[in-house]
Design a protein around this motif. Structure first.
Motif, PDB file in Angstrom:
ATOM      1  N   GLU A  88      -1.018   1.216 -14.182  1.00  0.00           N
ATOM      2  CA  GLU A  88       0.481   0.668 -13.864  1.00  0.00           C
ATOM      3  C   GLU A  88      -0.122  -1.368 -13.932  1.00  0.00           C
ATOM      4  O   GLU A  88      -1.448  -0.909 -12.671  1.00  0.00           O
ATOM      5  N   GLY A  89       1.260  -1.864 -13.315  1.00  0.00           N
ATOM      6  CA  GLY A  89       1.577  -3.077 -13.409  1.00  0.00           C
ATOM      7  C   GLY A  89       2.247  -3.132 -10.933  1.00  0.00           C
ATOM      8  O   GLY A  89       1.857  -2.612 -10.592  1.00  0.00           O
ATOM      9  N   HIS A  90       2.974  -3.949 -11.770  1.00  0.00           N
ATOM     10  CA  HIS A  90       3.630  -4.588 -10.494  1.00  0.00           C
ATOM     11  C   HIS A  90       4.946  -3.618 -10.690  1.00  0.00           C
ATOM     12  O   HIS A  90       6.073  -4.059 -10.480  1.00  0.00           O
ATOM     13  N   GLY A  91       5.128  -2.226  -9.964  1.00  0.00           N
ATOM     14  CA  GLY A  91       5.160  -0.931  -9.862  1.00  0.00           C
ATOM     15  C   GLY A  91       4.989  -0.376 -11.218  1.00  0.00           C
ATOM     16  O   GLY A  91       4.344  -0.280 -12.142  1.00  0.00           O
ATOM     17  N   ASN A  92       5.201   1.043 -10.717  1.00  0.00           N
ATOM     18  CA  ASN A  92       4.953   1.988 -11.789  1.00  0.00           C
ATOM     19  C   ASN A  92       6.267   2.050 -12.821  1.00  0.00           C
ATOM     20  O   ASN A  92       7.271   2.216 -12.719  1.00  0.00           O
ATOM     21  N   ARG A  93       5.340   2.070 -13.870  1.00  0.00           N
ATOM     22  CA  ARG A  93       6.709   2.304 -15.466  1.00  0.00           C
ATOM     23  C   ARG A  93       6.542   3.924 -16.060  1.00  0.00           C
ATOM     24  O   ARG A  93       7.400   4.450 -16.854  1.00  0.00           O
ATOM     25  N   LYS A  94       5.475   4.521 -15.741  1.00  0.00           N
ATOM     26  CA  LYS A  94       5.187   5.898 -16.346  1.00  0.00           C
ATOM     27  C   LYS A  94       6.011   7.058 -15.829  1.00  0.00           C
ATOM     28  O   LYS A  94       5.506   7.138 -14.229  1.00  0.00           O
ATOM     29  N   LEU A 126      -0.161   3.801   7.708  1.00  0.00           N
ATOM     30  CA  LEU A 126       0.609   3.242   6.021  1.00  0.00           C
ATOM     31  C   LEU A 126      -0.426   3.574   5.439  1.00  0.00           C
ATOM     32  O   LEU A 126      -1.553   3.495   5.873  1.00  0.00           O
ATOM     33  N   LEU A 127       1.228   4.174   4.538  1.00  0.00           N
ATOM     34  CA  LEU A 127       0.347   4.160   3.159  1.00  0.00           C
ATOM     35  C   LEU A 127       0.822   3.190   2.288  1.00  0.00           C
ATOM     36  O   LEU A 127       1.348   2.477   2.032  1.00  0.00           O
ATOM     37  N   ILE A 128      -0.766   2.881   1.711  1.00  0.00           N
ATOM     38  CA  ILE A 128      -0.421   2.170   0.636  1.00  0.00           C
ATOM     39  C   ILE A 128      -1.298   2.426  -0.649  1.00  0.00           C
ATOM     40  O   ILE A 128      -1.157   3.002  -1.281  1.00  0.00           O
ATOM     41  N   MET A 129       0.007   1.940  -1.661  1.00  0.00           N
ATOM     42  CA  MET A 129       0.360   2.245  -3.031  1.00  0.00           C
ATOM     43  C   MET A 129       0.506   1.018  -3.605  1.00  0.00           C
ATOM     44  O   MET A 129       0.886  -0.534  -3.653  1.00  0.00           O
ATOM     45  N   HIS A 130      -0.552   0.620  -5.058  1.00  0.00           N
ATOM     46  CA  HIS A 130      -0.825  -0.453  -5.792  1.00  0.00           C
ATOM     47  C   HIS A 130      -0.813  -0.153  -7.427  1.00  0.00           C
ATOM     48  O   HIS A 130      -1.706   0.964  -7.397  1.00  0.00           O
ATOM     49  N   GLY A 131      -0.144  -0.391  -8.471  1.00  0.00           N
ATOM     50  CA  GLY A 131      -1.269  -0.254 -10.024  1.00  0.00           C
ATOM     51  C   GLY A 131      -2.273  -1.461 -10.489  1.00  0.00           C
ATOM     52  O   GLY A 131      -2.220  -2.313  -9.411  1.00  0.00           O
ATOM     53  N   MET A 176       4.200   0.906   2.459  1.00  0.00           N
ATOM     54  CA  MET A 176       4.200  -0.230   0.937  1.00  0.00           C
ATOM     55  C   MET A 176       3.311   0.020  -0.292  1.00  0.00           C
ATOM     56  O   MET A 176       2.526   0.340  -0.098  1.00  0.00           O
ATOM     57  N   SER A 177       4.136  -0.632  -0.744  1.00  0.00           N
ATOM     58  CA  SER A 177       3.967  -0.755  -2.251  1.00  0.00           C
ATOM     59  C   SER A 177       3.859  -1.788  -3.004  1.00  0.00           C
ATOM     60  O   SER A 177       4.367  -3.170  -2.755  1.00  0.00           O
ATOM     61  N   VAL A 178       2.929  -2.694  -3.604  1.00  0.00           N
ATOM     62  CA  VAL A 178       2.065  -3.483  -4.498  1.00  0.00           C
ATOM     63  C   VAL A 178       2.609  -4.794  -3.219  1.00  0.00           C
ATOM     64  O   VAL A 178       3.864  -5.885  -3.833  1.00  0.00           O
ATOM     65  N   GLY A 179       2.215  -4.929  -2.246  1.00  0.00           N
ATOM     66  CA  GLY A 179       3.175  -6.205  -1.458  1.00  0.00           C
ATOM     67  C   GLY A 179       1.780  -6.959  -1.012  1.00  0.00           C
ATOM     68  O   GLY A 179       0.446  -7.115  -1.249  1.00  0.00           O
ATOM     69  N   ILE A 180       2.312  -7.794  -0.004  1.00  0.00           N
ATOM     70  CA  ILE A 180       1.438  -9.111   0.281  1.00  0.00           C
ATOM     71  C   ILE A 180       0.805  -8.923   1.315  1.00  0.00           C
ATOM     72  O   ILE A 180       1.531  -8.283   2.868  1.00  0.00           O
ATOM     73  N   SER A 181      -0.717  -8.634   1.755  1.00  0.00           N
ATOM     74  CA  SER A 181      -1.001  -9.135   2.978  1.00  0.00           C
ATOM     75  C   SER A 181      -2.097 -10.330   3.808  1.00  0.00           C
ATOM     76  O   SER A 181      -1.997 -10.355   4.520  1.00  0.00           O
ATOM     77  N   ASN A 182      -2.315 -10.857   2.370  1.00  0.00           N
ATOM     78  CA  ASN A 182      -2.857 -12.048   2.368  1.00  0.00           C
ATOM     79  C   ASN A 182      -2.552 -12.784   2.121  1.00  0.00           C
ATOM     80  O   ASN A 182      -2.493 -13.045   0.571  1.00  0.00           O
ATOM     81  N   ASN A 183      -1.324 -14.373   2.898  1.00  0.00           N
ATOM     82  CA  ASN A 183      -0.876 -15.627   2.132  1.00  0.00           C
ATOM     83  C   ASN A 183      -2.260 -16.679   0.664  1.00  0.00           C
ATOM     84  O   ASN A 183      -1.507 -16.640   0.556  1.00  0.00           O
ATOM     85  N   ILE A 184      -2.880 -16.205   1.859  1.00  0.00           N
ATOM     86  CA  ILE A 184      -3.510 -17.346   1.058  1.00  0.00           C
ATOM     87  C   ILE A 184      -4.233 -17.252  -0.160  1.00  0.00           C
ATOM     88  O   ILE A 184      -4.297 -17.122  -0.753  1.00  0.00           O
ATOM     89  N   SER A 235       6.891  -6.154  -3.664  1.00  0.00           N
ATOM     90  CA  SER A 235       6.411  -6.750  -3.919  1.00  0.00           C
ATOM     91  C   SER A 235       6.920  -7.562  -2.709  1.00  0.00           C
ATOM     92  O   SER A 235       5.966  -7.345  -1.190  1.00  0.00           O
ATOM     93  N   TYR A 236       7.498  -7.979  -2.508  1.00  0.00           N
ATOM     94  CA  TYR A 236       8.015  -8.986  -1.243  1.00  0.00           C
ATOM     95  C   TYR A 236       8.848  -7.659  -0.187  1.00  0.00           C
ATOM     96  O   TYR A 236       8.487  -8.127   0.877  1.00  0.00           O
ATOM     97  N   GLY A 237       8.918  -6.865  -0.852  1.00  0.00           N
ATOM     98  CA  GLY A 237       9.694  -5.515   0.499  1.00  0.00           C
ATOM     99  C   GLY A 237       8.529  -5.065   0.485  1.00  0.00           C
ATOM    100  O   GLY A 237       8.039  -4.408   1.583  1.00  0.00           O
ATOM    101  N   GLY A 238       7.185  -5.233   0.056  1.00  0.00           N
ATOM    102  CA  GLY A 238       5.965  -4.684   0.332  1.00  0.00           C
ATOM    103  C   GLY A 238       4.998  -5.566   1.683  1.00  0.00           C
ATOM    104  O   GLY A 238       4.767  -5.092   3.372  1.00  0.00           O
ATOM    105  N   TYR A 239       5.636  -6.740   1.396  1.00  0.00           N
ATOM    106  CA  TYR A 239       5.238  -7.586   2.145  1.00  0.00           C
ATOM    107  C   TYR A 239       5.924  -7.338   4.015  1.00  0.00           C
ATOM    108  O   TYR A 239       5.119  -7.017   4.659  1.00  0.00           O
ATOM    109  N   ALA A 240       7.303  -7.578   3.526  1.00  0.00           N
ATOM    110  CA  ALA A 240       8.184  -6.782   5.168  1.00  0.00           C
ATOM    111  C   ALA A 240       7.636  -5.544   5.781  1.00  0.00           C
ATOM    112  O   ALA A 240       7.374  -5.244   6.667  1.00  0.00           O
TER     113      ALA A 240
END
Length: 670
Positions: free
Chosen positions: A625-631, A586-591, A534-542, A512-517
């Motif tokens: 999966e959504g904003h972080g993995n649950r399963k 960079l390894l990018i992972m996302h739900g 990077m997990s569920v992170g931000i790359s483009n603020n717009i 999330s915001y840690g993914g942005y970092a």
């Protein structure tokens, strides 16, 4: 001679045994072991303090089924400290001791059930046409106020398909009153507009305090909840509590004249971490200890003038008493080794804790009678006591602009002074969050799995983190990716200066915001980081603003400026703007079903790096999966891929790993 031979072989076998034990211990925590860790969730205690209950989160075996953890229910005898499983064949929630009865109630599959402790029997207490999502007992032990989804009419369209109309035709959650002791009684709806998130009876059962938002939209749940005081019989709104901003828990004073809130100080406060006292008749509020250098989590009235409180202060927790008028505080328990996450207190002040340490996840603890210490009464993972863990300590450093930053440092298992080690920085999300000096290892936080593989691991509480007071939590607002992320880089510099870290082997990860970092470090500060996950992170603020479900929360407590007032500024604070500088693999992972940070954020960064550089990049998507993995399997897969990436680029041959994982078919029970 025979006796000497026997002594020799016995000694040899003993030496071999201890050598084997040492090898096992020194191997540290494995991903398979992490995947089977169970942890206490919530604690409950009866009014008389004799009986208690707690929930236990039990993960599924990732080799057998990809499902979320189950929530099991256990009973605890307070005097003997013995616990026994009550419900372990399905998940339950909404646990409560029924007032004036020797029973425990809980929700299962949307219905309310009751367990008689004396008779050791189960029964269904109440069901409703819609699933019950939450309930609270009145003091008489007969009435409940419960929440359930608004009834929806079925579509009359003759078409065999219906599209989804985004953010329209939403289903609110309504509140109802029911007397479960009266056979055939029909529930009465409390006629308030919007979605009800919680409701609590006054001690005399004459009124109900109810948190209501205009709609079920996530943004409204964060920023628009209001507390209404409602008459039980007339359903008339008697008062509205004077509060704006985030809202946490709230509780009635014993005489019913006041409400104590854990809430935001203002609309711009990023967390519900202050104490407000509200007059139940007028709704007027007063804030207590606004300058307290921490954050409050939980309150319970001791009497009409005082409250017990639980708070975070720095990386530790505090438990004490606060005066509801003067704000004077008396700290009873401030252990640096025990992190208290929640408490449950009986009328005789017998107190149970959900707590953790740096070496063990959440367990049930019993507070001493003077409340200055606590003893553990459960051990959900006894095998963990035999696993050798890396040492964990608090680190403090001062940034170039004079800000003092705290963090938690884990040393590699088998650490040798004078040796420099590869480092993994684990960046928390929010940024309104913080790390306590407790158990810091999860599927996405490298922690003790990484220390077992020879890494140092650092958890910085950069500016904007919670636990340090209101000013510190707001210190990063209006400066996205600015000084807050510079704090992280300066933390790396500090650890290099101590002689612990190899400056050429520094990694970074976060969600999330840690993914942005993580994305920012892998682009803007790419020369400092040799690997990123990077997990569920931000790359483009717009584009993030236009695709997130919390645009107003983003504005009020993070950006403090509308996106359309400074498009160029928001673009320059986006990792995609700095991709030409990206040298960090960079390894990018996302739900794939993430609504908080749209997966498009990961697609964008992947495509920019892939198109504009030769830097190794990989995008892994998790369906369902959504904003972080649950399963279970998705979490296990994430952990394996994360650690393989760091091993490859911080210690390996710097070549991109295969897409397939090499996994030996086993079971976490082995």
């Amino acid at each position: 001679m025979n006796n000497l031979k026997k002594y020799f072989w016995a000694t040899l076998l003993l030496m071999l045994f201890f050598s084997a034990e040492l090898v096992i211990a020194q191997s540290g925590l494995t991903p398979e072991q992490l995947a089977k860790i169970e942890s206490v969730g919530n604690v409950y205690i009866s009014d008389d303090g004799k009986s208690a209950a707690y929930t236990l989160s039990v993960p599924a075996d990732p080799f057998k089924e990809n499902v979320a953890s189950s929530t099991h229910l256990y009973l605890l005898d307070v005097s003997s400290k013995e616990s026994k499983p009550l419900i372990i064949d399905k998940s339950v929630g909404g646990i409560s001791f029924r007032p004036k009865k020797n029973t425990l109630t809980y929700l299962s599959e949307g219905d309310l059930y009751e367990y008689s402790i004396g008779e050791k029997s189960f029964s269904k207490l109440f069901d409703f046409e819609q699933s019950i999502s939450g309930y609270e007992w009145a003091s008489d032990g007969d009435h409940i106020v419960f929440r359930a989804a608004e009834p929806k009419e079925k579509s009359s369209s003759p078409l065999p398909y219906a599209p989804e109309i985004y953010e329209e035709n939403l289903t609110n959650t309504w509140a109802y009153i029911q007397n479960v002791a009266k056979e055939g009684h029909t529930p009465h709806r409390v006629p308030v507009q919007g979605t009800v998130y919680s409701a609590f009876w006054s001690p005399d059962r004459s009124k109900i305090a109810m948190a209501v938002a205009p709609s079920p939209l996530v943004d409204d749940s964060f920023m628009e909840q209001k507390i209404l005081v409602i008459d039980h019989h007339s359903r008339e709104i008697l008062a509205e509590v004077d509060h704006t901003g985030k809202l946490g828990s709230y509780t009635w004073s014993p005489d019913g004249s006041k409400l104590a809130l854990v809430a935001a100080a203002t609309i711009n406060d990023p967390i519900d971490g202050r104490i407000k006292i509200a007059d139940a008749e007028t709704g007027k509020t007063e804030i207590l200890q606004q300058d307290y250098p921490g954050m409050f989590h939980q309150l319970k009235w001791k009497n009409d003038d005082e409250l017990y409180f639980l708070s975070s202060k720095g990386v530790h927790s505090e438990f004490g008493i606060i005066n509801a008028q003067s704000g004077e505080m008396n700290i009873l328990n401030s252990s640096e080794n025990l992190i208290i996450n929640a408490f449950a207190m009986a009328e005789n002040e017998t107190t149970l804790l959900d707590a953790e340490t740096a070496a063990h996840p959440d367990e049930v603890y019993l507070m001493s009678t003077n409340m200055t210490s606590a003893s553990r009464v459960t051990n959900s993972n006894p095998w963990l006591d035999d696993v050798l863990l890396g040492k964990q300590e608090v680190v403090t450093y001062t940034t170039k602009d004079g800000m003092e930053i705290q963090g938690l440092l884990m040393y590699p298992v088998g650490y040798e002074e004078g040796t420099r080690y590869p480092l993994i920085n684990v960046i928390h999300g929010g940024p309104e969050s913080h790390y306590d000096n407790g158990w810091l290892t999860t599927y996405s936080m490298a922690g003790q799995v990484a220390t077992a593989q020879g890494f140092a691991v650092f958890y910085p509480n950069y500016r904007g983190s919670t636990g340090r007071g209101l000013e510190f939590a707001m210190s990063s607002q209006g400066d996205l990716a600015g000084a807050e992320f510079d704090d992280i880089v300066e933390g790396v510099d500090h650890l290099i200066e101590t002689g612990l870290v190899d400056r050429n082997k520094v990694g970074v990860t976060g969600g999330s915001y840690g993914g942005y970092a993580t994305a920012w470090m892998s682009t803007r500060y790419s020369d400092r980081f040799a690997a990123g996950v990077m997990s569920v992170g931000i790359s483009n603020n717009i584009s993030k603003w236009g695709t997130s479900d919390i645009p107003e929360e983003l504005y009020h407590v993070h950006a403090r400026k509308r996106i359309w007032d400074d498009y160029q500024g928001y673009l320059e604070r986006s990792p995609i703007f700095h991709v030409d500088n990206a040298k960090t693999p960079l390894l990018i992972m996302h739900g794939k079903e993430d609504t908080r940070v749209d997966p498009g954020q990961s697609y964008e960064l992947y495509r920019h790096i892939k198109t504009r550089t030769e830097t190794p990049v990989r995008l892994v998507l998790y369906p369902g999966e959504g904003h972080g993995n649950r399963k279970a399997t998705a979490r296990f897969d994430f952990n394996l891929r994360m650690m393989r990436w760091f091993n490859q680029y911080l210690k390996g041959e710097k070549e991109r790993p295969d897409t397939e994982l090499e996994i030996e078919v086993t079971s976490i029970e082995d």
